[in-house]
Design an enzyme around this catalytic site. Structure first.
Site, PDB file in Angstrom:
ATOM      1  N   SER A  20       0.827  -1.218   0.000  1.00 25.57           N
ATOM      2  CA  SER A  20       0.000   0.000   0.000  1.00 25.57           C
ATOM      3  C   SER A  20       0.861   1.268   0.000  1.00 25.57           C
ATOM      4  CB  SER A  20      -0.966   0.006   1.187  1.00 25.57           C
ATOM      5  OG  SER A  20      -0.312   0.253   2.402  1.00 25.57           O
ATOM      6  N   ARG A  72      22.559 -13.944   2.498  1.00 25.52           N
ATOM      7  CA  ARG A  72      21.976 -12.605   2.334  1.00 25.52           C
ATOM      8  C   ARG A  72      22.745 -11.813   1.269  1.00 25.52           C
ATOM      9  NH1 ARG A  72      21.127  -8.231   7.005  1.00 25.52           N
ATOM     10  NH2 ARG A  72      23.082  -9.071   7.708  1.00 25.52           N
ATOM     11  N   MET A  97      10.590  -6.870   3.952  1.00 24.75           N
ATOM     12  CA  MET A  97      10.679  -7.480   5.285  1.00 24.75           C
ATOM     13  C   MET A  97      12.017  -8.158   5.567  1.00 24.75           C
ATOM     14  SD  MET A  97       7.957  -6.480   6.625  1.00 24.75           S
ATOM     15  CE  MET A  97       7.935  -7.415   8.158  1.00 24.75           C
ATOM     16  N   ASN A 114      13.428   4.277   4.090  1.00 25.83           N
ATOM     17  CA  ASN A 114      12.531   3.264   4.658  1.00 25.83           C
ATOM     18  C   ASN A 114      11.395   3.979   5.373  1.00 25.83           C
ATOM     19  OD1 ASN A 114      11.648   0.636   5.533  1.00 25.83           O
ATOM     20  ND2 ASN A 114      12.485   1.111   7.565  1.00 25.83           N
ATOM     21  N   HIS A 116       8.714   3.384   8.589  1.00 25.85           N
ATOM     22  CA  HIS A 116       8.537   2.548   9.776  1.00 25.85           C
ATOM     23  C   HIS A 116       7.315   3.054  10.549  1.00 25.85           C
ATOM     24  CE1 HIS A 116       9.706  -0.166  12.983  1.00 25.85           C
ATOM     25  NE2 HIS A 116       9.408   0.801  13.836  1.00 25.85           N
ATOM     26  N   GLU A 149      23.448   1.209   8.539  1.00 23.65           N
ATOM     27  CA  GLU A 149      23.697  -0.168   8.993  1.00 23.65           C
ATOM     28  C   GLU A 149      22.892  -0.519  10.244  1.00 23.65           C
ATOM     29  OE1 GLU A 149      26.033   1.820   7.861  1.00 23.65           O
ATOM     30  OE2 GLU A 149      27.136   0.684   6.347  1.00 23.65           O
ATOM     31  N   ASP A 152      16.481   0.421  11.736  1.00 25.08           N
ATOM     32  CA  ASP A 152      15.539   1.544  11.797  1.00 25.08           C
ATOM     33  C   ASP A 152      16.178   2.783  12.434  1.00 25.08           C
ATOM     34  OD1 ASP A 152      13.511  -0.045  10.647  1.00 25.08           O
ATOM     35  OD2 ASP A 152      12.915  -0.825  12.605  1.00 25.08           O
ATOM     36  N   GLU A 181       1.122   7.195   6.908  1.00 23.86           N
ATOM     37  CA  GLU A 181       2.263   6.707   6.124  1.00 23.86           C
ATOM     38  C   GLU A 181       2.098   7.088   4.658  1.00 23.86           C
ATOM     39  OE1 GLU A 181       3.575   2.606   6.659  1.00 23.86           O
ATOM     40  OE2 GLU A 181       2.540   2.509   8.572  1.00 23.86           O
TER      41      GLU A 181
HETATM   42  C1  GRF Z   1       3.964  -0.500   6.755  1.00 26.01           C
HETATM   43  O1  GRF Z   1       3.307  -0.375   7.992  1.00 26.01           O
HETATM   44  C2  GRF Z   1       5.372   0.020   6.838  1.00 26.01           C
HETATM   45  O2  GRF Z   1       5.519   1.090   7.721  1.00 26.01           O
HETATM   46  C3  GRF Z   1       6.121  -1.189   7.358  1.00 26.01           C
HETATM   47  O3  GRF Z   1       5.527  -2.289   6.743  1.00 26.01           O
HETATM   48  C4  GRF Z   1       4.186  -1.966   6.375  1.00 26.01           C
HETATM   49  C5  GRF Z   1       4.072  -2.203   4.910  1.00 26.01           C
HETATM   50  O4  GRF Z   1       2.753  -2.034   4.443  1.00 26.01           O
HETATM   51  N1  GRF Z   1       7.529  -1.062   7.097  1.00 26.01           N
HETATM   52  P1  GRF Z   1       2.487  -1.951   2.879  1.00 26.01           P
HETATM   53  O5  GRF Z   1       3.071  -3.236   2.265  1.00 26.01           O
HETATM   54  O6  GRF Z   1       3.161  -0.726   2.358  1.00 26.01           O
HETATM   55  O7  GRF Z   1       1.005  -1.904   2.747  1.00 26.01           O
END
Ligand code: GRF
Length: 210
Positions: A20, A72, A97, A114, A116, A149, A152, A181
């Protein structure tokens, strides 16, 4: 700031799931709310990520690079080559993730963002909304930051706040934060694409520099 073709910085969005925030970024770019950006790739480590279909619907190129039991670094080296193949300049992690290794961070230093779902440095890591509810925080929100590094922990570009209500569950708080967000990420990307900032220590300071 635009690239040689005058069409904006070449941005890739990395996802693992719903996507999203990716669609919020894509729609903001399409509506002209992120001048100087164009999304050239949505890259997922999961073939089943719902965001891939949403990207395709918007005419954005997609790619999947699965981990498949590799280290990784090996996984990230393939991702890096996919990103370089499209001359990607900026990367937005949007629900990606996995922790990025120092080799990825070094390759794109200062060019990875990023989002968060907490007011960092409070509640880093997984399940930030649950952490906020269980801690009894009265205010939470979201943070867009540069990736370094640390977990968050990179310099903060923008934050938006929401109240935490007595009746909140992690899910209701997450929905309220997600709404913010979707506003914070386009704003942050617009600032970074404008080039009108400097990183001074940990601080992202707005400037007139382009
Ligand atoms: C969001 O809450 C973002 O802050 C976190 O993971 C979630 C991802 O949601 N890092 P989406 O896939 O963007 O809907």
């Amino acid at each position: 700031m635009t690239d040689e073709a005058g069409e904006g910085r070449r941005v890739a969005v990395l996802i693992s799931g719903r996507g999203s925030n990716m669609t919020a970024l894509a729609d903001a770019v399409a509506e002209g709310r992120v001048p100087g950006a164009r999304i050239v790739l949505v890259l997922s480590d999961k073939p089943q990520a719902a965001g891939l279909a949403a990207a395709k619907e918007r005419g954005i190129e997609t790619a999947v690079v699965e981990r498949r039991g590799r280290s990784r670094e090996e996984h990230e080296r393939e991702m890096i080559s996919e990103l370089h193949a499209r001359q990607v300049e900026l990367i937005c992690l949007a629900g990606y993730m996995r922790l990025l290794s120092p080799c990825f961070v070094e390759e794109f230093r200062g060019r990875v963002l990023n989002i968060h779902p907490s007011l960092l440095p409070a509640f880093p890591g997984l399940d930030a909304q649950r952490q906020a509810v269980e801690h009894g925080a009265r205010v939470s929100g979201c943070t867009v930051h540069f990736v370094d590094e640390t977990l968050d922990g990179g310099p903060i570009v923008t934050q938006r706040t929401v109240p935490v209500l007595d009746t909140d569950t992690p899910d209701t708080l997450a929905a309220r934060i997600l709404f913010e967000e979707h506003r914070a990420y386009p704003e942050a990307l617009a600032l970074v694409c404008s080039g009108a900032y400097e990183i001074v220590g940990r601080r992202v300071v707005k400037s007139s520099k382009q």
